[in-house]
Motif scaffolding. Structure first.
Motif, PDB file in Angstrom:
ATOM      1  N   SER A 212       0.334  -1.549  -0.079  1.00 50.76           N
ATOM      2  CA  SER A 212      -0.015   0.535  -0.029  1.00 50.76           C
ATOM      3  C   SER A 212       1.363   1.419   0.486  1.00 50.76           C
ATOM      4  O   SER A 212       0.688   2.271  -0.991  1.00 50.76           O
ATOM      5  N   GLU A 213       2.187   1.247   0.849  1.00 47.29           N
ATOM      6  CA  GLU A 213       2.343   2.431   1.064  1.00 47.29           C
ATOM      7  C   GLU A 213       3.527   2.868  -0.437  1.00 47.29           C
ATOM      8  O   GLU A 213       3.212   3.488  -0.970  1.00 47.29           O
ATOM      9  N   VAL A 214       4.238   1.560  -1.148  1.00 47.51           N
ATOM     10  CA  VAL A 214       4.804   1.555  -2.548  1.00 47.51           C
ATOM     11  C   VAL A 214       3.799   2.215  -3.808  1.00 47.51           C
ATOM     12  O   VAL A 214       4.284   2.771  -4.237  1.00 47.51           O
ATOM     13  N   LEU A 215       2.600   1.759  -3.226  1.00 46.52           N
ATOM     14  CA  LEU A 215       1.124   1.925  -4.678  1.00 46.52           C
ATOM     15  C   LEU A 215       0.469   3.169  -4.261  1.00 46.52           C
ATOM     16  O   LEU A 215      -0.530   3.068  -4.408  1.00 46.52           O
ATOM     17  N   LYS A 216       0.801   3.280  -3.097  1.00 44.33           N
ATOM     18  CA  LYS A 216       0.012   4.712  -2.269  1.00 44.33           C
ATOM     19  C   LYS A 216      -0.089   5.996  -3.747  1.00 44.33           C
ATOM     20  O   LYS A 216       0.663   6.262  -4.113  1.00 44.33           O
ATOM     21  N   GLY A 217      -1.286   6.401  -4.707  1.00 43.85           N
ATOM     22  CA  GLY A 217      -1.348   7.393  -5.121  1.00 43.85           C
ATOM     23  C   GLY A 217      -1.657   7.112  -6.211  1.00 43.85           C
ATOM     24  O   GLY A 217      -1.248   7.129  -7.225  1.00 43.85           O
ATOM     25  N   ASP A 218      -1.112   5.769  -6.813  1.00 44.07           N
ATOM     26  CA  ASP A 218      -1.757   4.727  -7.699  1.00 44.07           C
ATOM     27  C   ASP A 218      -2.355   4.146  -8.248  1.00 44.07           C
ATOM     28  O   ASP A 218      -2.948   3.149  -8.631  1.00 44.07           O
ATOM     29  N   ALA A 219      -4.113   4.580  -7.587  1.00 39.30           N
ATOM     30  CA  ALA A 219      -5.018   3.916  -8.132  1.00 39.30           C
ATOM     31  C   ALA A 219      -5.020   4.170  -9.569  1.00 39.30           C
ATOM     32  O   ALA A 219      -4.938   4.751  -9.634  1.00 39.30           O
ATOM     33  N   PRO A 220      -6.431   3.205  -9.728  1.00 35.97           N
ATOM     34  CA  PRO A 220      -7.187   1.699  -9.352  1.00 35.97           C
ATOM     35  C   PRO A 220      -5.971   0.743  -8.324  1.00 35.97           C
ATOM     36  O   PRO A 220      -6.481   0.500  -7.848  1.00 35.97           O
ATOM     37  N   ALA A 221      -5.262   0.586  -9.006  1.00 33.44           N
ATOM     38  CA  ALA A 221      -3.892  -0.630  -8.206  1.00 33.44           C
ATOM     39  C   ALA A 221      -2.996  -0.018  -6.931  1.00 33.44           C
ATOM     40  O   ALA A 221      -1.909   0.310  -6.989  1.00 33.44           O
ATOM     41  N   ASN A 222      -3.803   0.008  -5.943  1.00 29.89           N
ATOM     42  CA  ASN A 222      -2.923   1.039  -4.997  1.00 29.89           C
ATOM     43  C   ASN A 222      -3.069   0.269  -3.938  1.00 29.89           C
ATOM     44  O   ASN A 222      -2.700   0.120  -2.778  1.00 29.89           O
TER      45      ASN A 222
END
Lengths: 402, 402
Positions: A212-222
């Motif tokens: 979640s930390e690494v993908l923060k802001g990468d929605a939809p895959a967050n």
């Protein structure tokens, strides 16, 4: 005494080399002209070898039982396929190329869309495209190499799916899925199913938070969910059992994974059949037991493509001299099950084998085929006994009893 | 994992039909001309089928072991004959045609002569003639249909003997004989051999009193004794195990009884071989697995009548087209043991089998005989594995493992 334990006690390392050439699904049934695929194929090299080899038939599991690739290969590697089995979770992981070694635990991952306060908004992150998902996996793989001393390895899958393998001490599969199973619900964290699962559950939850930390802001895959925690089956390893260095020369993920489970080294075998066969020569001094896997005989059989399967056999025949030139102590050519083109599926029919060594009682066989194997000097036997026969022909088994 | 459990897990119902044609005692030995009964017989239909079938030999129990009809048939039905057995009491009951299903208890009865105050004057009622005894049984069967909720079924036997089958809940064979064993002694009533036998003992004693009541004044046969209480062996039933509807098409009592024990329906199959074979067609839509039993091959073998056995084989061959016309998914022709005419007895010799289906690797066999089966593509195997092979050829088994 069980056969495996008997072989283990008798095994010695004399440095002799063994090759097990598996043509997947090689056994067949008569096609349009009354000949099987093997009979129809033009195979001068296999036939020449057959004339001075032991030929026979092997039952992979038991009379009438159609084996999947798992049980078929376990038999070839000397395991009783009714005693040892491989769970679905591991098989699925192997299908995307994951290598799961002894002690490792794998899990299937979904990329998901989550809110700041861990409400799961979409369990599949809008089913993102496979190519996009692969980039997410790449980003994660670069950022997360271990969690609390446990090595983490990523394998991309289709759409929102991936597989993660955790490697480290104290891990078990006694962990419930980290997945709320419905959308709009709060995250359900991994929970241990007993004291043995606590470490794996803690590592899994730390892993999910890190994602979640690494993908923060990468929605939809967050974010991600993890399901189907599975440890490798507890198989005694071939190298330890039989005092040899086994290696898998295989290109398809499933078979590389199976080999890893029984303790083989798994190497890059290229992409073509040519490269596959060359790989054996390249590694000749590094290993004793070479498991060489040709997938396409099975693929064409499953397609119901009689002629295609015949042609793959002819291609393998043309490449056989590459193996013969290495002068192995023992060479076995066989399959992990039958896949008759006329059935377009795996079948229960016994599988032809050819065993070449300086110590064979050759029979009257002039070709490598189901019919010639039926009357061959090797007779008919349980496939799981083949490995011991290979060890014997390689001079790798001591006498039993004084 | 045991084979039976494995098959149970893999079995599916695809509606395909299977026929097991048992020629009792079919295996033979060379007679006067050096040919076996099968070799001497003129069998164009069997030979034509053999050329496109899998032929082989089956060991009913183990090398060198001569099977009785019970173990021989249990093997053919997929049961390990060394694990499952059928007690003497049940076998004797089946010999007079009694059908003993799961949970039933049977007992052998004697008509006796008793005094008013239950002194047993003659344990065999003067050995009354078989015909008279049958009339007594008829009278009782009309008068006594149940005892305390337990269904009662009578079967007449020779002279003073009969068999009774009790069908109802809570019955066991844990009951001592209701028989004083000497004459002039008071009746010895059925006694339970433990708490589990109490209900059966009570029902048995109520039954005996009821018999005395019905036969009052009919001396010498004015009462009865009961011995050898036996419940059916606890066999898992074929229909449940393998998801099919099995039926026995057999005329002889013993084989009808055996089929009942493994859960087959048992139907009227007429009296002649012609009627027997016609019965299969008549029931074709109602069942999936047809066990067809021909007794006379064994009878002639036991008589030492080489030529008679040969002729029975020829008669069966002439009737075979009736089965072929039904286009079964799988047809197996075999026996439950060998009965070589030159031995006038059952023997341990492996038994020829022929398996016909669209998925056979046919061999080089031009006839159905011991010799051709020895070199057939079916090889030699344990008879108990034949059922699984039939299921496989019928497409009734899922793949094992992925």
């Amino acid at each position: 005494m069980k056969r495996m334990e008997l072989l283990r006690r008798l095994a010695r390392d004399n440095g002799k080399k063994m090759i097990l050439l598996v043509m997947d699904g090689i056994g067949g049934l008569p096609g349009p002209d009354g000949k099987t695929e093997l009979e129809a194929a033009d195979t001068p090299n296999l036939d020449g070898l057959a004339a001075k080899s032991e030929l026979g038939l092997i039952d992979m599991v038991d009379a009438g039982i159609t084996p999947g690739s798992g049980p078929g290969h376990l038999s070839l590697f000397g395991y009783d396929p009714l005693e040892f089995s491989i769970g679905r979770g591991i098989l699925e992981a192997m299908g995307v190329g994951a290598l799961v070694g002894p002690g490792d635990v794998c899990a299937r991952g979904n990329f998901c869309t989550r809110s700041e306060d861990d409400i799961i908004l979409d369990r599949r992150a809008g089913r993102i495209a496979t190519e996009k998902s692969a980039l997410v996996v790449e980003k994660l793989a670069a950022a997360i190499r271990e969690i609390d001393g446990v090595k983490v390895t990523f394998y991309p899958g289709k759409e929102h799916r991936f597989v993660v393998v955790f490697s480290g001490a104290g891990l078990t599969e006694q962990v419930a899925d980290a997945d709320p199973q419905q959308e709009g619900a709060p995250m359900r964290w991994a929970d241990s199913l007993g004291p043995d699962g606590e470490r794996m559950a803690a590592v899994a939850n730390a892993f999910i938070r890190k994602v979640s930390e690494v993908l923060k802001g990468d929605a939809p895959a967050n974010g991600c969910l993890l399901r189907g925690f599975s440890s490798a089956p507890d198989l005694p390893l071939m190298g330890d059992l039989y005092r040899m260095r086994p290696v898998a020369v295989a290109t398809y993920p499933m078979y590389r994974g199976l080999a890893k489970l029984v303790g083989m080294d798994v190497v890059d075998a290229g992409e073509t059949l040519d490269q596959l066969f060359d790989t054996v020569g390249r590694l000749w001094n590094d290993y004793d037991y070479f498991y060489v896997h040709v997938k396409y005989t099975d693929s064409r059989g499953e397609d119901g493509d009689f002629d295609g399967k015949r042609k793959v056999v002819e291609t393998v025949d043309a490449l056989l001299p590459k193996l013969l030139a290495l002068s192995p102590g023992v060479l076995v050519v066989t399959g992990d099950h039958s896949t008759p083109s006329v059935m377009s599926a795996h079948s229960w029919h016994p599988v032809p084998f050819l065993l070449s060594s300086p110590f064979v009682r050759s029979g009257d066989s002039a070709a490598f085929s189901e019919r010639e194997c039926r009357i061959g000097s090797g007779g008919r036997m349980e496939a799981r006994k083949l490995l011991g026969l290979m060890l014997a022909h390689a001079g790798r088994l001591e006498k039993y009893g004084a």
